[in-house]
Design a protein around this motif. Sequence first.
Motif, PDB file in Angstrom:
ATOM      1  N   THR A   1       0.854  -1.187   0.000  1.00 17.98           N
ATOM      2  CA  THR A   1       0.000   0.000   0.000  1.00 17.98           C
ATOM      3  C   THR A   1       0.892   1.239   0.000  1.00 17.98           C
ATOM      4  OG1 THR A   1      -0.155  -0.032   2.405  1.00 17.98           O
ATOM      5  CG2 THR A   1      -1.926  -1.117   1.173  1.00 17.98           C
ATOM      6  N   LEU A   2       0.397   2.288  -0.642  1.00 23.79           N
ATOM      7  CA  LEU A   2       1.157   3.522  -0.790  1.00 23.79           C
ATOM      8  C   LEU A   2       0.527   4.649   0.006  1.00 23.79           C
ATOM      9  CD1 LEU A   2       1.658   3.371  -4.664  1.00 23.79           C
ATOM     10  CD2 LEU A   2       3.218   2.547  -2.900  1.00 23.79           C
ATOM     11  N   GLU A   3       1.349   5.611   0.416  1.00 21.13           N
ATOM     12  CA  GLU A   3       0.859   6.774   1.148  1.00 21.13           C
ATOM     13  C   GLU A   3      -0.027   7.650   0.261  1.00 21.13           C
ATOM     14  OE1 GLU A   3       1.111   7.921   4.288  1.00 21.13           O
ATOM     15  OE2 GLU A   3       2.285   6.222   4.973  1.00 21.13           O
ATOM     16  N   THR A   4       0.477   7.986  -0.927  1.00 22.62           N
ATOM     17  CA  THR A   4      -0.237   8.868  -1.852  1.00 22.62           C
ATOM     18  C   THR A   4       0.039   8.396  -3.269  1.00 22.62           C
ATOM     19  OG1 THR A   4       1.671  10.336  -2.034  1.00 22.62           O
ATOM     20  CG2 THR A   4       0.047  10.880  -0.350  1.00 22.62           C
ATOM     21  N   GLY A   5      -0.395   9.178  -4.226  1.00 25.41           N
ATOM     22  CA  GLY A   5      -0.056   8.900  -5.611  1.00 25.41           C
ATOM     23  C   GLY A   5       1.304   9.500  -5.943  1.00 25.41           C
ATOM     24  N   GLU A   6       1.713   9.320  -7.186  1.00 27.77           N
ATOM     25  CA  GLU A   6       2.993   9.888  -7.601  1.00 27.77           C
ATOM     26  C   GLU A   6       2.896  11.410  -7.648  1.00 27.77           C
ATOM     27  OE1 GLU A   6       2.447   9.545 -12.416  1.00 27.77           O
ATOM     28  OE2 GLU A   6       3.502   7.981 -11.349  1.00 27.77           O
ATOM     29  N   GLU A   7       4.038  12.057  -7.544  1.00 23.67           N
ATOM     30  CA  GLU A   7       4.079  13.517  -7.521  1.00 23.67           C
ATOM     31  C   GLU A   7       4.962  14.016  -8.663  1.00 23.67           C
ATOM     32  OE1 GLU A   7       5.941  17.028  -4.691  1.00 23.67           O
ATOM     33  OE2 GLU A   7       5.673  15.028  -3.871  1.00 23.67           O
ATOM     34  N   ASN A   8       4.439  14.946  -9.442  1.00 25.92           N
ATOM     35  CA  ASN A   8       5.210  15.554 -10.524  1.00 25.92           C
ATOM     36  C   ASN A   8       5.889  16.806  -9.992  1.00 25.92           C
ATOM     37  OD1 ASN A   8       4.325  13.620 -12.372  1.00 25.92           O
ATOM     38  ND2 ASN A   8       2.553  14.834 -12.936  1.00 25.92           N
ATOM     39  N   VAL A   9       7.174  16.946 -10.276  1.00 28.23           N
ATOM     40  CA  VAL A   9       7.929  18.121  -9.862  1.00 28.23           C
ATOM     41  C   VAL A   9       8.245  18.935 -11.111  1.00 28.23           C
ATOM     42  CG1 VAL A   9      10.031  18.961  -8.750  1.00 28.23           C
ATOM     43  CG2 VAL A   9       8.923  16.874  -7.917  1.00 28.23           C
ATOM     44  N   TYR A  10       7.742  20.165 -11.136  1.00 31.04           N
ATOM     45  CA  TYR A  10       7.910  21.035 -12.292  1.00 31.04           C
ATOM     46  C   TYR A  10       8.972  22.102 -12.015  1.00 31.04           C
ATOM     47  CZ  TYR A  10       3.635  18.935 -14.016  1.00 31.04           C
ATOM     48  OH  TYR A  10       2.707  18.037 -14.452  1.00 31.04           O
ATOM     49  N   ALA A  11       9.633  22.531 -13.081  1.00 26.69           N
ATOM     50  CA  ALA A  11      10.641  23.584 -12.967  1.00 26.69           C
ATOM     51  C   ALA A  11       9.960  24.898 -12.644  1.00 26.69           C
ATOM     52  CB  ALA A  11      11.414  23.700 -14.282  1.00 26.69           C
ATOM     53  N   ARG A  12      10.614  25.679 -11.811  1.00 25.55           N
ATOM     54  CA  ARG A  12      10.073  26.985 -11.481  1.00 25.55           C
ATOM     55  C   ARG A  12      11.212  27.965 -11.269  1.00 25.55           C
ATOM     56  NH1 ARG A  12       7.625  26.094  -5.428  1.00 25.55           N
ATOM     57  NH2 ARG A  12       9.549  25.368  -4.508  1.00 25.55           N
ATOM     58  N   GLN A  13      10.891  29.188 -11.500  1.00 23.98           N
ATOM     59  CA  GLN A  13      11.856  30.277 -11.379  1.00 23.98           C
ATOM     60  C   GLN A  13      11.577  30.998 -10.070  1.00 23.98           C
ATOM     61  OE1 GLN A  13      11.550  32.946 -14.646  1.00 23.98           O
ATOM     62  NE2 GLN A  13      13.384  34.083 -14.115  1.00 23.98           N
ATOM     63  N   ILE A  14      12.622  31.287  -9.335  1.00 26.06           N
ATOM     64  CA  ILE A  14      12.472  31.950  -8.046  1.00 26.06           C
ATOM     65  C   ILE A  14      12.868  33.415  -8.192  1.00 26.06           C
ATOM     66  CG2 ILE A  14      13.222  32.014  -5.654  1.00 26.06           C
ATOM     67  CD1 ILE A  14      13.942  29.047  -5.934  1.00 26.06           C
ATOM     68  N   LYS A  15      11.973  34.274  -7.736  1.00 28.42           N
ATOM     69  CA  LYS A  15      12.254  35.705  -7.701  1.00 28.42           C
ATOM     70  C   LYS A  15      12.243  36.117  -6.240  1.00 28.42           C
ATOM     71  CE  LYS A  15      10.006  36.771 -12.075  1.00 28.42           C
ATOM     72  NZ  LYS A  15       8.952  37.543 -12.729  1.00 28.42           N
ATOM     73  N   SER A  16      13.221  36.924  -5.849  1.00 30.24           N
ATOM     74  CA  SER A  16      13.238  37.350  -4.447  1.00 30.24           C
ATOM     75  C   SER A  16      13.324  38.861  -4.353  1.00 30.24           C
ATOM     76  CB  SER A  16      14.419  36.714  -3.709  1.00 30.24           C
ATOM     77  OG  SER A  16      15.636  37.227  -4.191  1.00 30.24           O
ATOM     78  N   ASP A  17      12.673  39.374  -3.325  1.00 31.90           N
ATOM     79  CA  ASP A  17      12.744  40.788  -2.985  1.00 31.90           C
ATOM     80  C   ASP A  17      13.318  40.852  -1.576  1.00 31.90           C
ATOM     81  OD1 ASP A  17      11.557  41.606  -5.341  1.00 31.90           O
ATOM     82  OD2 ASP A  17       9.533  41.434  -4.509  1.00 31.90           O
TER      83      ASP A  17
END
Length: 176
Positions: A81-97
């Motif tokens: 048995t599994l905890e959850t389903g699979e997870e997709n990790v998408y690329a993202r750009q980080i902007k900081s102030d």
Amino acid sequence: MGKKLEKIKEILKNDKKLLIVIIMAIVGVILLIISEFIGKEKETIENVPADSYEYTQMIEKKLVNIVSSIDGAGVSDVMVTLETGEENVYARQIKSDEEKNENKDSAQYEYEYIVIKAGASQEGGMLLKVVQPDIRGVAIVCEGGDNAAVRENIINTVSAVLDINTNKISVCKRKS
């Protein structure tokens, strides 16, 4: 420009080997460009399941083979048995102030997903990886499940293979 072009034509007329090398290079580049567009099927990595159900089935099948080969285990059935389903990790750009207050340094971050456009009407996120779900538990029913030594061997083997705690593994004797 015209004189240079005339000079190159004359060199190519006199040196047939150079002409053949240049033609072969041009043909190679054209073939590489064409291969990117023609006959390109969806690339998949072998033995990587497409979804959580296939992932579970693959683990169960491999565990049945491993557990059945342990001395004294005999015929075995396995359920994962599994905890959850699979997870997709998408690329993202980080902007900081970054803001500097009197005595505190604080930063605020904003995330923006990178979107790829495949055509006029198709767009989607840039998928970096697919994370398979954690295993919640494993139930094993086998002929040797009533033997403490066999049960311990099975639990230790499954724990090592799946990298899960032994308290998530249950081993029982198979009904005769």
